[in-house]
Design an enzyme around this catalytic site. Structure first.
Site, PDB file in Angstrom:
ATOM      1  N   ARG A  37       0.807  -1.223   0.000  1.00  0.00           N
ATOM      2  CA  ARG A  37       0.000   0.000   0.000  1.00  0.00           C
ATOM      3  C   ARG A  37       0.842   1.276   0.000  1.00  0.00           C
ATOM      4  NH1 ARG A  37      -5.260  -1.359   3.094  1.00  0.00           N
ATOM      5  NH2 ARG A  37      -5.941  -3.159   1.902  1.00  0.00           N
ATOM      6  N   ASP A 144     -12.274  12.712  12.907  1.00  0.00           N
ATOM      7  CA  ASP A 144     -11.531  11.632  12.242  1.00  0.00           C
ATOM      8  C   ASP A 144     -10.056  12.028  12.235  1.00  0.00           C
ATOM      9  OD1 ASP A 144     -12.545   9.144  10.279  1.00  0.00           O
ATOM     10  OD2 ASP A 144     -10.495   9.814   9.906  1.00  0.00           O
TER      11      ASP A 144
HETATM   12  C1  LIG Z   1     -14.048   2.187   8.466  1.00  0.00           C
HETATM   13  S1  LIG Z   1     -14.161   3.887   8.822  1.00  0.00           S
HETATM   14  C2  LIG Z   1     -15.688   3.905   9.760  1.00  0.00           C
HETATM   15  C3  LIG Z   1     -16.584   5.068   9.420  1.00  0.00           C
HETATM   16  C4  LIG Z   1     -17.929   5.088  10.145  1.00  0.00           C
HETATM   17  N1  LIG Z   1     -17.758   5.217  11.568  1.00  0.00           N
HETATM   18  C5  LIG Z   1     -18.727   3.875   9.804  1.00  0.00           C
HETATM   19  O1  LIG Z   1     -18.874   2.971  10.644  1.00  0.00           O
HETATM   20  O2  LIG Z   1     -19.245   3.775   8.674  1.00  0.00           O
HETATM   21  C6  LIG Z   1     -12.913   4.083  10.096  1.00  0.00           C
HETATM   22  C7  LIG Z   1     -12.445   5.521  10.285  1.00  0.00           C
HETATM   23  O3  LIG Z   1     -11.702   5.600  11.496  1.00  0.00           O
HETATM   24  C8  LIG Z   1     -10.649   6.531  11.322  1.00  0.00           C
HETATM   25  N2  LIG Z   1      -9.588   6.286  12.321  1.00  0.00           N
HETATM   26  C9  LIG Z   1      -8.705   5.241  12.371  1.00  0.00           C
HETATM   27  N3  LIG Z   1      -7.883   5.380  13.426  1.00  0.00           N
HETATM   28  C10 LIG Z   1      -8.260   6.523  14.065  1.00  0.00           C
HETATM   29  C11 LIG Z   1      -7.781   7.206  15.231  1.00  0.00           C
HETATM   30  N4  LIG Z   1      -6.760   6.744  15.949  1.00  0.00           N
HETATM   31  N5  LIG Z   1      -8.396   8.367  15.590  1.00  0.00           N
HETATM   32  C12 LIG Z   1      -9.435   8.835  14.871  1.00  0.00           C
HETATM   33  N6  LIG Z   1      -9.929   8.248  13.765  1.00  0.00           N
HETATM   34  C13 LIG Z   1      -9.353   7.094  13.367  1.00  0.00           C
HETATM   35  C14 LIG Z   1     -10.189   6.284   9.881  1.00  0.00           C
HETATM   36  O4  LIG Z   1      -9.524   7.409   9.346  1.00  0.00           O
HETATM   37  C15 LIG Z   1     -11.530   5.992   9.167  1.00  0.00           C
HETATM   38  O5  LIG Z   1     -12.068   7.111   8.532  1.00  0.00           O
END
Ligand SMILES: C[S@@+](CC[C@H](N)C(=O)[O-])C[C@H]1O[C@@H](n2cnc3c(N)ncnc32)[C@H](O)[C@@H]1O
Length: 274
Positions: A37, A144
């Site tokens: 990636r 986020d």
């Molecule tokens: C799979 S998406 C989920 C989006 C939404 N909550 C849903 O369930 O459809 C996961 C999100 O978590 C964010 N994320 C991952 N690690 C994080 C962190 N340590 N702090 C804040 N956001 C984080 C990622 O950038 C991503 O946009």
């Protein structure tokens, strides 16, 4: 063009750094994923080895590269009205919550909101199920780690195929049709967009800035990559801003094995603050 190799020693550097900064625990098997990636990113930046990229990553004060790295190895996949069972559950919970309120004020945190579908779904849901929706003081705090997804979220612009799959009535009240480069898109109406405050926020390493209580917290499909210790700490922080009885939503594949003294399972990956 050959892929740039990632040695086990280099992989360990990334693993330790990512764990410390984001709480994501990368297993040995993830070495191929990181290599695959990130190769394109290294070439974009003009690096021909991972060690040089590692130095660049750790010295980037803005945090942008870290967010990019996390986006590359995790997923931002999301959708409107994801986890149907939870919205069904909310239909019965909402009247209860409303009748217990003294003020017409609602505060909700969408933690790990990705490109905005989750916080906007919350608003669409409230628009449909809350009598006198307009007379309520509603704020959704949507956070986020990734600035890239937040940019999209703030624009509130989505592909036509994604929006046209929603019930017509929802589309009429929540979106307006626009054209970008002569292609049809939909944008969330300004009256809904202004109810969401989008912020970059790292759930693991940023100082906990929230003091006031939320009526509910959504943290769905975010902690899948965190290890137990990190998850424990993030959830502990959530409980400090959730009043008694308020719900905390996780993704349907996420379950809680700890915090039983402060959270009780009451629905499909829905926990209630005790
Ligand atoms: C799979 S998406 C989920 C989006 C939404 N909550 C849903 O369930 O459809 C996961 C999100 O978590 C964010 N994320 C991952 N690690 C994080 C962190 N340590 N702090 C804040 N956001 C984080 C990622 O950038 C991503 O946009």
């Amino acid at each position: 063009m050959n892929d740039i190799d990632l040695s086990p020693k280099e992989f360990n550097l990334f693993r330790d750094y990512i764990y410390e900064k984001v709480g994501i625990a990368l297993s040995d098997q993830k070495s191929t994923l990181v290599k695959g990636r990130l190769n394109k990113r290294l070439r974009q930046l003009g690096f021909d080895n991972f060690r040089a990229y590692y130095d660049y990553l750790v010295h980037d004060q803005s945090g942008d590269e870290l967010a990019l790295f996390v986006s590359a190895i995790s997923t931002n996949v999301t959708s409107f009205f994801r986890e149907t069972a939870q919205w069904k559950w909310l239909e019965t919970y909402l009247p209860q919550m409303i009748s217990a309120k003294r003020e017409k004020k609602i505060r909700i945190w969408s933690a790990g909101c990705s490109s905005g579908e989750e916080p906007y779904t919350i608003l669409m849901f409230l628009q449909q199920h809350l009598k006198d929706f307009e007379s309520w003081d509603i704020k959704i705090i949507a956070t986020d780690i990734s600035e890239k997804v937040l940019k999209k979220a703030i624009s509130g612009i989505y592909d036509a195929t994604q929006v046209e799959a929603l019930p017509k009535n929802t589309v009429i009240h929540a979106f307006e049709k626009i054209r970008i480069n002569n292609i049809a898109h939909y944008q969330i109406v300004p009256s809904l967009r202004e109810k969401v405050m989008f912020r970059t926020y790292n759930l693991v390493t940023d100082r906990f800035i929230f003091k006031n209580h939320f009526d509910m917290i959504f943290c769905r499909n975010v902690m899948i990559y965190f290890d137990d210790i990190t998850r424990l700490e993030v959830i502990r922080r959530f409980t400090t801003v959730l009043p008694k009885g308020a719900p905390l939503f996780f993704g349907s594949s996420e379950s809680l094995t700890t915090h039983r003294e402060s959270l009780k399972l009451i629905g499909s990956s829905i926990y209630q603050r005790l």
